[in-house]
Design a protein around this motif. Structure first.
Motif, mmCIF file in Angstrom:
data_model
loop_
_atom_site.group_PDB
_atom_site.id
_atom_site.type_symbol
_atom_site.label_atom_id
_atom_site.label_comp_id
_atom_site.label_asym_id
_atom_site.label_seq_id
_atom_site.Cartn_x
_atom_site.Cartn_y
_atom_site.Cartn_z
ATOM 1 N N GLU A 80 23.568 -6.687 2.503
ATOM 2 C CA GLU A 80 23.653 -6.115 3.852
ATOM 3 C C GLU A 80 24.472 -6.969 4.806
ATOM 4 O OE1 GLU A 80 23.837 -3.860 7.000
ATOM 5 O OE2 GLU A 80 23.159 -3.138 5.046
ATOM 6 N N ASP A 81 24.355 -8.297 4.754
ATOM 7 C CA ASP A 81 25.134 -9.144 5.692
ATOM 8 C C ASP A 81 26.630 -8.861 5.533
ATOM 9 O OD1 ASP A 81 22.646 -10.301 5.485
ATOM 10 O OD2 ASP A 81 23.389 -12.284 4.972
ATOM 11 N N TYR A 82 27.073 -8.815 4.287
ATOM 12 C CA TYR A 82 28.496 -8.589 4.049
ATOM 13 C C TYR A 82 28.889 -7.170 4.462
ATOM 14 C CZ TYR A 82 33.074 -8.326 1.991
ATOM 15 O OH TYR A 82 34.431 -8.148 1.821
ATOM 16 N N CYS A 83 28.048 -6.181 4.151
ATOM 17 C CA CYS A 83 28.352 -4.801 4.537
ATOM 18 C C CYS A 83 28.453 -4.669 6.059
ATOM 19 C CB CYS A 83 27.307 -3.836 3.978
ATOM 20 S SG CYS A 83 27.500 -3.532 2.214
ATOM 21 N N ALA A 84 27.584 -5.349 6.794
ATOM 22 C CA ALA A 84 27.628 -5.308 8.257
ATOM 23 C C ALA A 84 28.945 -5.903 8.760
ATOM 24 C CB ALA A 84 26.438 -6.058 8.840
ATOM 25 N N GLN A 85 29.372 -7.013 8.161
ATOM 26 C CA GLN A 85 30.653 -7.617 8.544
ATOM 27 C C GLN A 85 31.812 -6.669 8.230
ATOM 28 O OE1 GLN A 85 31.232 -11.498 6.755
ATOM 29 N NE2 GLN A 85 29.046 -11.962 6.974
ATOM 30 N N LEU A 86 31.730 -6.010 7.083
ATOM 31 C CA LEU A 86 32.771 -5.078 6.664
ATOM 32 C C LEU A 86 32.837 -3.881 7.606
ATOM 33 C CD1 LEU A 86 34.886 -4.582 4.498
ATOM 34 C CD2 LEU A 86 33.107 -3.588 3.069
ATOM 35 N N ARG A 87 31.675 -3.303 7.946
ATOM 36 C CA ARG A 87 31.650 -2.164 8.879
ATOM 37 C C ARG A 87 32.216 -2.566 10.241
ATOM 38 N NH1 ARG A 87 26.445 -1.558 6.451
ATOM 39 N NH2 ARG A 87 25.469 -2.487 8.287
ATOM 40 N N ALA A 88 31.841 -3.753 10.716
ATOM 41 C CA ALA A 88 32.328 -4.224 12.019
ATOM 42 C C ALA A 88 33.844 -4.425 11.991
ATOM 43 C CB ALA A 88 31.624 -5.522 12.396
ATOM 44 N N ALA A 89 34.360 -5.013 10.929
ATOM 45 C CA ALA A 89 35.807 -5.222 10.814
ATOM 46 C C ALA A 89 36.534 -3.879 10.793
ATOM 47 C CB ALA A 89 36.127 -6.033 9.559
ATOM 48 N N ARG A 90 35.994 -2.917 10.049
ATOM 49 C CA ARG A 90 36.617 -1.588 9.999
ATOM 50 C C ARG A 90 36.614 -0.944 11.378
ATOM 51 N NH1 ARG A 90 34.148 0.654 4.266
ATOM 52 N NH2 ARG A 90 35.812 -0.202 2.987
ATOM 53 N N ALA A 91 35.497 -1.052 12.093
ATOM 54 C CA ALA A 91 35.384 -0.451 13.422
ATOM 55 C C ALA A 91 36.399 -1.050 14.395
ATOM 56 C CB ALA A 91 33.964 -0.624 13.956
ATOM 57 N N PRO A 137 39.344 -6.694 6.157
ATOM 58 C CA PRO A 137 37.982 -6.986 5.700
ATOM 59 C C PRO A 137 37.738 -8.485 5.586
ATOM 60 C CG PRO A 137 39.298 -6.093 3.915
ATOM 61 C CD PRO A 137 40.139 -6.015 5.148
ATOM 62 N N PRO A 138 36.499 -8.898 5.798
ATOM 63 C CA PRO A 138 36.177 -10.314 5.645
ATOM 64 C C PRO A 138 36.235 -10.706 4.168
ATOM 65 C CG PRO A 138 34.170 -9.045 5.960
ATOM 66 C CD PRO A 138 35.318 -8.093 6.140
ATOM 67 N N PRO A 139 36.458 -11.979 3.873
ATOM 68 C CA PRO A 139 36.468 -12.396 2.470
ATOM 69 C C PRO A 139 35.072 -12.238 1.862
ATOM 70 C CG PRO A 139 36.683 -14.301 3.927
ATOM 71 C CD PRO A 139 36.711 -13.080 4.798
ATOM 72 N N PHE A 140 35.065 -11.885 0.589
ATOM 73 C CA PHE A 140 33.790 -11.733 -0.123
ATOM 74 C C PHE A 140 33.181 -13.114 -0.314
ATOM 75 C CE2 PHE A 140 31.293 -11.311 -4.072
ATOM 76 C CZ PHE A 140 30.409 -10.340 -3.642
ATOM 77 N N PRO A 141 31.869 -13.252 -0.085
ATOM 78 C CA PRO A 141 31.241 -14.572 -0.252
ATOM 79 C C PRO A 141 31.295 -15.051 -1.707
ATOM 80 C CG PRO A 141 29.587 -12.886 0.212
ATOM 81 C CD PRO A 141 30.927 -12.229 0.317
ATOM 82 N N ASP A 142 31.297 -16.349 -1.873
ATOM 83 C CA ASP A 142 31.371 -16.956 -3.200
ATOM 84 C C ASP A 142 29.965 -16.988 -3.807
ATOM 85 O OD1 ASP A 142 32.244 -18.249 -5.456
ATOM 86 O OD2 ASP A 142 32.261 -20.233 -4.513
ATOM 87 N N LEU A 143 29.594 -15.905 -4.482
ATOM 88 C CA LEU A 143 28.283 -15.807 -5.120
ATOM 89 C C LEU A 143 28.426 -16.035 -6.617
ATOM 90 C CD1 LEU A 143 26.954 -12.522 -3.444
ATOM 91 C CD2 LEU A 143 26.406 -14.874 -2.805
ATOM 92 N N THR A 162 28.921 0.377 3.082
ATOM 93 C CA THR A 162 30.103 -0.227 3.697
ATOM 94 C C THR A 162 30.687 0.614 4.824
ATOM 95 O OG1 THR A 162 31.630 0.861 2.174
ATOM 96 C CG2 THR A 162 30.741 -1.295 1.501
ATOM 97 N N GLY A 163 30.266 1.859 4.931
ATOM 98 C CA GLY A 163 30.873 2.752 5.905
ATOM 99 C C GLY A 163 32.106 3.440 5.348
ATOM 100 N N GLY A 164 32.329 3.315 4.034
ATOM 101 C CA GLY A 164 33.462 3.979 3.381
ATOM 102 C C GLY A 164 33.232 5.481 3.300
#
Length: 151
Positions: free
Chosen positions: A37-48, A53-59, A13-15
């Motif tokens: 990875e898709d969600y982690c990439a979105q999270l890293r981009a939002a942090r940058a 943070p983007p909402p967690f996908p409904d899995l 996540t880049g944490g």
């Protein structure tokens, strides 16, 4: 003994932490949420960008459990160990009513009931990005058998 950071292709996540650290023969695995990875990439981009943070996908819950356990297994194996060498696992579930579904999947990652580590399972007040669970672990790297001297 030096501290080694273990990488295994598990999405990050880049944490401000490492997912797995080996010190001597001991392994320490950070709490792993079911982030792909898709969600982690979105999270890293939002942090940058300094955005929320983007909402967690409904899995489905079972999918989230498999993601976490597959990531745990990958990290442990990348460190030279295996799931049967875990000593302690801590599980946070968002909803304890899902404990039986979790346990059915969890058991399949170990070779036998005797190989199961000690474990604490609790209901989390809040999980990362409101996902269904997070799992952390402590284990060891087995030593190869000592060579027997030639007779």
């Amino acid at each position: 003994m030096e501290k080694r950071i273990i990488k295994a292709g598990v999405p990050e996540t880049g944490g401000p932490f490492n997912l797995c650290v080996r010190h001597g023969d001991m392994l320490y695995v950070s709490g792993l949420p079911p982030f792909e990875e898709d969600y982690c990439a979105q999270l890293r981009a939002a942090r940058a960008r300094g955005e929320p943070p983007p909402p967690f996908p409904d899995l489905p819950f079972e999918r989230q459990v498999r993601i976490v356990m597959d990531h745990l297994k990958a990290l442990v194996e990348a460190a030279g160990s295996n799931m049967d060498c875990l000593l302690k696992v801590i599980v946070w579930l968002k909803d304890q009513r899902q404990q039986e579904a979790f346990d059915r999947i969890y058991r399949g990652y170990f070779s036998s009931a005797e190989a199961l580590p000690t474990r604490t399972r609790m209901q989390a007040g809040r999980t990362p990005m409101d996902c269904a669970l997070e799992v952390e672990a402590i284990g060891y790297v087995p030593q190869p058998p000592a060579a027997t001297p030639a007779a």
